[in-house]
Design a protein around this motif. Structure first.
Motif: not given
Ligand SMILES: [Zn+2]
Length: 453
Positions: A224-246
Motif C-alpha cells: 500500500e505504501g509503495r502504491r501511494l508513494a508512486r501516485n503522489s510522486a506522479r502528481v508532484f511531477r505534474q506540478f513541477g515539485e521536483d523535491e517532493r517528487f524525489i
C-alpha cells in the motif's frame, strides 16, 4: 473467478503491461470482469486528468463564486499579506520555548484568530519537527484550534477548510515523526476531507498520500505504501515539485529495498540522481548515493558500493553534515572489511566510533562498537579477542552509567558473560547487534539468546 486484482497490480499493468508477471491471465480476467475493468478505467481517467491541462479545474466546472472574482481575490491577497506580517509580530518570540508558548495561551485570544496565524503556526511546526517534536505537536494543535475559530464572515469557507486541513496535515506529520502511527492516519483522514474542496485537490491529496505512504512503510504495509508513494510522486511531477517528487520516489524505492529487491531499488535510486542534480539538492543527492551504495553492498558488488559511498562521503564533507558523514565513514569501513582489508576497515570503524561518541550519538556508537567486536573476534588472534571483550564490557558500563535499563542492556550483559566464559562468537555478536538495531521500532520485544548452532 471471484478473486479480483488489487489496485496496484492494475496500476502496474497500466504503467507497463509487461511488468506484471501473468499478463495473459490478467487480460483474460479483465475481459470477463466488469469490476476490475471499472477500477482500471478509473486509474486511466486519473492518469489522463493529471496529464491534461484541466488539472486546476478538476474541482468543478461551476462558474466562479462571488468570492472568486478578480477583485475579491485581490482583496484576499492583500489581506493575506497584511495578516502574515501581523502574525510574525503577534507571535514574535512566543514560539521560542515550549514554556513561553504554553503560557501565552494564544488560542484564547481573539486577536490571534487569523489565517495568517494559522499559516505561521503550520510552518513553525514544520521547522520544529526534527529538533523538538513534542513542541511541534503543541504548535500544530494550536493551528488546528485557531483554524476552528476562524470567522466565516472574514474568509471564504473553502479557504477555512483548506487551512484547517493544512493544520491537520502538520499534526499528522509530527505524529508519524513521533511514531504515533494510528493517530497520524486519523489526522490524515481529517486533512483529506478538508482538502476535498480545494482548487488543487489532486495536489493536496498527494501531500496527504505521501505522509500516508511513509506511515504504511513504517508499519510494514509495504504494498500500500509503495502504491501511494508512486501516485503522489506522479502528481508532484505534474506540478513541477521536483523535491517532493524525489522524496516520494525514495519512499517507493525503500519499499523495494525492504522487500530485498535490491536491483530494482538500486535502479530507481540511480534514476533519481539526475533530477536531484538538476534541482541542486546536495543533501538529497548524497542520500541517493548512500542508498545506491547500500544496494550494491547487499548485492555483494563491493567495488561499486565503495565508489558510491565515497561520492556520498565527499558531498557530506562539503555540506558539513557531520552525522551523515560519520555514518557513511562507518559504511566505508564495513565495505573495506568485507573486501578483506581488515586493518584499514578496523581503523575506520574506530574513528567512526570515536566521532559518534563525540556527537553524543550513543546508539550509533554502540552499533559500531559491536561491528568492531565482531570483526576483531573473527580474526581469532588473542589480542584482538581481548580488545573485543574490553569493548563490549565498556559498552555495558557506559549504558549503565547513563541510567539505561531494559532489553538492550540485558542483551549486552549476556554478551559480556559470553566473553567472560570464552563462548563469544562473531555470530553471537551479530545477533546481538541486529537485535539492538531493531529496538527503536519494537520496544517490547524481549531479548532471546540465539538458538545454538
Ligand atoms: Zn475482477
Amino acid at each position: 473467478m471471484t478473486r479480483h486484482y488489487d489496485e496496484w497490480v492494475l496500476q502496474d499493468y497500466l504503467d507497463d503491461p509487461d511488468s506484471v508477471g501473468d499478463r495473459a491471465e490478467l487480460e483474460e480476467h479483465l475481459a470477463g470482469c466488469a469490476e476490475c475493468r471499472a477500477v482500471l478505467d478509473e486509474l486511466r481517467a486519473f492518469e489522463a486528468a493529471l496529464a491534461g491541462d484541466e488539472l486546476w479545474e478538476l474541482a468543478g466546472d461551476a462558474p466562479p463564486r462571488e468570492e472568486e472574482t478578480p477583485e475579491a481575490l485581490r482583496a484576499l491577497a492583500d489581506l493575506f499579506e497584511r495578516e502574515d506580517r501581523e502574525a510574525s509580530e503577534l507571535l514574535g518570540t512566543l514560539l521560542a520555548s515550549p514554556a513561553s508558548f504554553r503560557r501565552a495561551n494564544i488560542t484564547s485570544q481573539p486577536a490571534m484568530r487569523t489565517a495568517g496565524v494559522v499559516r505561521r503556526l503550520c510552518s513553525e511546526s514544520r521547522t520544529l519537527r526534527e529538533r523538538q517534536p513534542m513542541h511541534a505537536l503543541v504548535v500544530a494543535d494550536a493551528a488546528i484550534a485557531i483554524g476552528d475559530q476562524l470567522s466565516p464572515e472574514r474568509y471564504p469557507s473553502a479557504l477555512i477548510d483548506e487551512l484547517r486541513a493544512a493544520a491537520w496535515l502538520e499534526r499528522a506529520n509530527v505524529l508519524r515523526y513521533l511514531g504515533r502511527y494510528p493517530e497520524a492516519l486519523d489526522a490524515l483522514d481529517i486533512a483529506e476531507r478538508g482538502f476535498a474542496r480545494s482548487p488543487v485537490a489532486a495536489y493536496s491529496r498527494a501531500l496527504v498520500d505521501y505522509v500516508r505512504a511513509v506511515v504504511f512503510v513504517e508499519t510494514e504495509r509495504l504494498d500500500e505504501g509503495r502504491r501511494l508513494a508512486r501516485n503522489s510522486a506522479r502528481v508532484f511531477r505534474q506540478f513541477g515539485e521536483d523535491e517532493r517528487f524525489i522524496h516520494a520516489k525514495i519512499v517507493e524505492a525503500s519499499v523495494l529495498f525492504d522487500q530485498h529487491r535490491y536491483r530494482e531499488a538500486r535502479d530507481l535510486f540511480l534514476s533519481l540522481v539526475r533530477v536531484a542534480t538538476a534541482v541542486g539538492q546536495g543533501a538529497t543527492l548524497a542520500r541517493l548515493y548512500q542508498n545506491v551504495a547500500t544496494c550494491h553492498l547487499r548485492l555483494n558488488e563491493l567495488d561499486a558500493a565503495d565508489t558510491y559511498f565515497e561520492r556520498a562521503l565527499s558531498l557530506y564533507r562539503a555540506l558539513g553534515l557531520e552525522t551523515e558523514r560519520v555514518r557513511t565513514q562507518w559504511s566505508v569501513g564495513c565495505v573495506r572489511i568485507a573486501r578483506g582489508d581488515i586493518a584499514v576497515g578496523l581503523g575506520q570503524l574506530r574513528e567512526a566510533r570515536r566521532e559518534f561518541a563525540e556527537l553524543g550519538l550513543r546508539s550509533d556508537a554502540a552499533l559500531v562498537t559491536l561491528d568492531l567486536a565482531e570483526t576483531l573476534l573473527a580474526t581469532g588472534t588473542r589480542p584482538a579477542i581481548a580488545e573485543a571483550a574490553e569493548l563490549c564490557g565498556a559498552l555495558v558500563e557506559s549504558f549503565t552509567a547513563v541510567g539505561m535499563t531494559g532489553h538492550a542492556l540485558t542483551a549486552l550483559a549476556f554478551l559480556r558473560e559470553a566473553f567472560a566464559a570464552g563462548t563469544a562468537t562473531p555470530d553471537l555478536v551479530r545477533h546481538i547487534r541486529q537485535y539492538i538495531e531493531s529496538l527503536p521500532d519494537q520496544r517490547d520485544l524481549p531479548f532471546l539468546p540465539p538458538p545454538r548452532l
